[in-house]
Design a protein around this motif. Sequence first.
Motif, PDB file in Angstrom:
ATOM      1  N   SER A 109       0.823  -1.201   0.000  1.00 28.27           N
ATOM      2  CA  SER A 109       0.000   0.000   0.000  1.00 28.27           C
ATOM      3  C   SER A 109       0.863   1.259   0.000  1.00 28.27           C
ATOM      4  O   SER A 109       1.990   1.271   0.486  1.00 28.27           O
ATOM      5  N   SER A 111      -1.191   4.477   0.267  1.00 27.96           N
ATOM      6  CA  SER A 111      -2.026   5.433   0.989  1.00 27.96           C
ATOM      7  C   SER A 111      -3.369   4.793   1.329  1.00 27.96           C
ATOM      8  O   SER A 111      -3.781   3.813   0.701  1.00 27.96           O
ATOM      9  N   PHE A 112      -4.017   5.368   2.334  1.00 32.02           N
ATOM     10  CA  PHE A 112      -5.369   4.942   2.692  1.00 32.02           C
ATOM     11  C   PHE A 112      -6.195   6.185   2.953  1.00 32.02           C
ATOM     12  O   PHE A 112      -5.815   7.050   3.748  1.00 32.02           O
ATOM     13  N   THR A 113      -7.327   6.287   2.249  1.00 30.78           N
ATOM     14  CA  THR A 113      -8.254   7.395   2.444  1.00 30.78           C
ATOM     15  C   THR A 113      -9.479   6.863   3.163  1.00 30.78           C
ATOM     16  O   THR A 113     -10.275   6.119   2.576  1.00 30.78           O
ATOM     17  N   VAL A 120     -10.574   3.750   0.949  1.00 29.77           N
ATOM     18  CA  VAL A 120      -9.906   3.319  -0.284  1.00 29.77           C
ATOM     19  C   VAL A 120      -8.413   3.174  -0.003  1.00 29.77           C
ATOM     20  O   VAL A 120      -7.760   4.122   0.427  1.00 29.77           O
ATOM     21  N   LYS A 122      -4.867   2.533  -1.668  1.00 35.74           N
ATOM     22  CA  LYS A 122      -4.127   2.554  -2.925  1.00 35.74           C
ATOM     23  C   LYS A 122      -2.773   1.911  -2.687  1.00 35.74           C
ATOM     24  O   LYS A 122      -2.228   1.972  -1.589  1.00 35.74           O
ATOM     25  N   GLU A 133      -0.316   0.676 -10.174  1.00 30.22           N
ATOM     26  CA  GLU A 133      -1.095   1.151  -9.026  1.00 30.22           C
ATOM     27  C   GLU A 133      -2.537   0.690  -9.166  1.00 30.22           C
ATOM     28  O   GLU A 133      -3.113   0.741 -10.259  1.00 30.22           O
ATOM     29  N   SER A 135      -6.473   0.518  -6.792  1.00 33.48           N
ATOM     30  CA  SER A 135      -7.241   0.987  -5.640  1.00 33.48           C
ATOM     31  C   SER A 135      -8.139  -0.148  -5.170  1.00 33.48           C
ATOM     32  O   SER A 135      -8.736  -0.852  -5.990  1.00 33.48           O
ATOM     33  N   GLU A 137     -11.379  -0.973  -2.631  1.00 29.32           N
ATOM     34  CA  GLU A 137     -12.459  -0.494  -1.763  1.00 29.32           C
ATOM     35  C   GLU A 137     -12.462  -1.376  -0.515  1.00 29.32           C
ATOM     36  O   GLU A 137     -12.651  -2.592  -0.599  1.00 29.32           O
ATOM     37  N   THR A 159     -11.603  -5.151  -5.686  1.00 31.63           N
ATOM     38  CA  THR A 159     -10.987  -4.374  -6.755  1.00 31.63           C
ATOM     39  C   THR A 159     -11.159  -5.137  -8.057  1.00 31.63           C
ATOM     40  O   THR A 159     -11.550  -6.313  -8.060  1.00 31.63           O
TER      41      THR A 159
END
Length: 190
Positions: A109, A111-113, A120, A122, A133, A135, A137, A159
């Motif tokens: 990974s 990032s995580f939003t 999400v 990424k 890359e 993403s 869910e 994904t």
Amino acid sequence: MKINTIQGCALAALFTISPVYAADYIIDTEGSHASIEFKTGHLGTSWLKGRFNDFEGTFSYDADNPAASSVNVEVDVSSIDSNHAERDKHLRGEKYLNTDEFTKASFKSTSFTPAENGGVMKGMLTLYGTTQEISIEVEKVGEGTDPWGGYRAGFSGTTAIKPKDFGMTYNLGPAAETVYLELNIEGIRK
């Protein structure tokens, strides 16, 4: 060295206000509490489903700061299992996954939003010798103490990838252009 009361209070305050870091977890593959499953269209009339039986990984998670979450997973691609031995042999072959040359797939990974009860994730997926890359869910399933005195957290994710984006050129027709992945991980806190 003798510490006076003021110094003692200052030290206590320092430890009290120190930031709490994310807990680290090992994905529980030994207890079969994790899975990586896939499906893709077959001739436009049905779904071909399967899983990867051998993988390992870790993740970090802090409920108070979910944006700091991360995951790192490595998959033994030859452990593909579509519940049909002859088909699995073909999928491991040169036309498809070519597991003799590309033995591992991995996801790390970046990032995580966060969003309500998930978010999400990424990161970089390496498959068939190519890194792209993607993403994912993510949905938080839950967390808490287990009956053996440990602490666990679990997540699921979905994904979709296109094999051609990773350099796989064998044409299985339009129904198989996309592979849908479902990931379920349960981790044991270290």
